[in-house]
Design a protein around this motif. Structure first.
Motif, PDB file in Angstrom:
ATOM      1  N   GLU A 145      -6.321   0.728  46.101  1.00 18.56           N
ATOM      2  CA  GLU A 145      -7.693   0.833  46.864  1.00 18.56           C
ATOM      3  C   GLU A 145      -7.763   2.304  47.634  1.00 18.56           C
ATOM      4  O   GLU A 145      -8.610   2.842  47.333  1.00 18.56           O
ATOM      5  N   THR A 179      -8.095   4.793  44.717  1.00 18.98           N
ATOM      6  CA  THR A 179      -9.377   4.671  44.224  1.00 18.98           C
ATOM      7  C   THR A 179     -10.354   5.593  45.078  1.00 18.98           C
ATOM      8  O   THR A 179     -11.543   6.335  44.656  1.00 18.98           O
ATOM      9  N   SER A 202     -13.066   8.685  44.683  1.00 19.80           N
ATOM     10  CA  SER A 202     -14.358   8.227  44.570  1.00 19.80           C
ATOM     11  C   SER A 202     -15.417   9.480  44.748  1.00 19.80           C
ATOM     12  O   SER A 202     -16.957   9.229  44.608  1.00 19.80           O
TER      13      SER A 202
END
Length: 406
Positions: A215, A218, A222
């Motif tokens: 996460e 990511t 982003s």
């Protein structure tokens, strides 16, 4: 080589040191000393193992260069496991060169993997990857192949390439299963847990939640404006603004990011950045200077605008602003992050790995020991520090090395 030596060597290769000792425990010839040393290392008696291997290296002498080089490699591995990072890497490199020159590719590969593991511990990832380029894992025996896959996974974890790390962990598990060494399988399973453990805390719009490594990866990709309190850097995509050497500026940008899209009062910013209990005119003047410096550092990423009661952070685009921080924040977090691997570290090894002065590390250890968070055994140069890994503690984002995603 006689049958007892052969049988002992095979037992050690499968992780059975007791069977090996039954065959050579009473012998003092050079091969037996070497095997006894490796067996004692597998049993965790590193002091005795080191002494036996030194004796074996002397007994082999210069005429048996390959056997002597193998003893040096074994001593290097003991030093690495004991977190004695001061062990001369040149000795291991010379032993590897000897093994390569005399046609012992398996032990040469093992020596190369040890070199990579040391580089990984001190955060020199580019060098570690270059050392791995000369290896052909498919040609290695299962145990060595597992060790190779494990160090590749470690590099991928440090670089926040979690999918590649997961593939390498799986390769290591399969190779360890083929080797039939339970201790190796357990080591790999324990290392792989890092992919599912909490690695950071996300702070956004007044809300907090824990993030796994994938996460975090990511989030970095982003396009959000990320204030990274683990590495003290401001990032958006591949653009990084390191502020580790500018603690006042980082304190200001973090304080502004935590209340974004709102503004923050001047008194709060002064307290966060300067530790001032009462804001006077000198504090306010210094705040204006530091805000100006922060604007300059964030050029192209964000602006800092003055408001009636303070300042507000305004990203250059429409992206969100988030803060990531360790799940547990502590002034000695970097030391705890290294100790969380469960190994016993010397203060000198911690100093080398962190790139900090020995006295700084010693003060951190003394503070953590008084707080009951670490413990030590031994005296003087033999003193070692360790701690039980804390649930949810970040061991990756605080470790030394280049900034992931840069």
């Amino acid at each position: 080589m006689d049958s007892l030596i052969t049988a002992a060597a095979r037992a050690l290769a499968t992780g059975d040191p007791l069977s090996a000792l039954k065959r050579v425990a009473l012998r003092d010839d050079a091969p037996a000393l070497a095997l006894r040393g490796i067996a004692m290392a597998q049993l965790g008696d590193f002091v005795r193992a080191r002494a036996l291997l030194k004796s074996a290296a002397r007994a082999f002498g210069t005429r048996e260069a390959v056997a002597k080089a193998r003893c040096v490699v074994a001593q290097s591995e003991i030093a690495l496991v004991s977190r004695e990072l001061g062990w001369p890497p040149a000795a291991l490199a010379a032993a590897r060169a000897t093994l390569e020159a005399h046609g012992d590719p398996v032990n040469a590969a093992h020596a190369r993997i040890l070199e990579v593991r040391r580089l990984l511990l001190v955060g020199r990832l580019d060098e570690a990857e270059r050392f791995l380029e000369g290896l052909e894992p498919a040609l290695l025996p299962p145990a060595t192949r597992a060790a190779c896959a494990l160090v590749v996974a470690g590099i991928m974890v440090r670089r926040l390439r979690t999918q590649e790390a997961a593939v390498s962990f799986e390769e290591a598990k399969l190779a360890a299963h083929a080797a039939g060494i339970p201790a190796l399988s357990a080591e790999i399973a324990n290392a792989a847990r890092i992919l599912t453990a909490p690695a950071a805390r996300l702070i956004s719009a007044g809300q907090e939640r824990l993030l796994r490594l994938d996460e975090v990866e990511t989030l970095f990709a982003s396009g959000a404006l990320v204030i990274d309190a683990c590495r003290h850097v401001v990032r958006r995509g591949g653009t990084l603004v390191p502020l580790a050497s500018r603690p006042v500026l980082f304190s200001l940008v973090r304080a502004l990011a935590e209340v974004w899209p709102n503004d923050e009062r001047r008194s709060v910013l002064i307290a966060r950045a300067f530790r001032g209990k009462h804001a006077d005119e000198s504090h306010r003047a210094r705040l204006r200077v530091e805000i100006g410096r922060l604007r300059q550092e964030l050029t192209g990423l964000a602006d800092v605008q003055a408001t009636k009661r303070g300042f507000a952070l305004t990203p250059s685009g429409r992206e969100d602003v988030v803060v990531i921080a360790p799940p547990l924040e502590d002034r000695d977090s970097a030391v705890l992050a290294l100790l969380a691997d469960g190994e016993a570290w010397s203060s000198s090894a911690l100093s080398i790995a962190l790139g900090a002065s020995p006295r700084t590390v010693q003060r951190a250890l003394e503070h953590l020991e008084r707080a009951g968070r670490v413990q030590f055994f031994g005296k003087g140069r033999a003193r070692r520090w360790l701690t039980v890994p804390v649930a949810g503690f970040p061991t990756v984002l605080l470790l030394p090395g280049p900034l992931p995603g840069g």
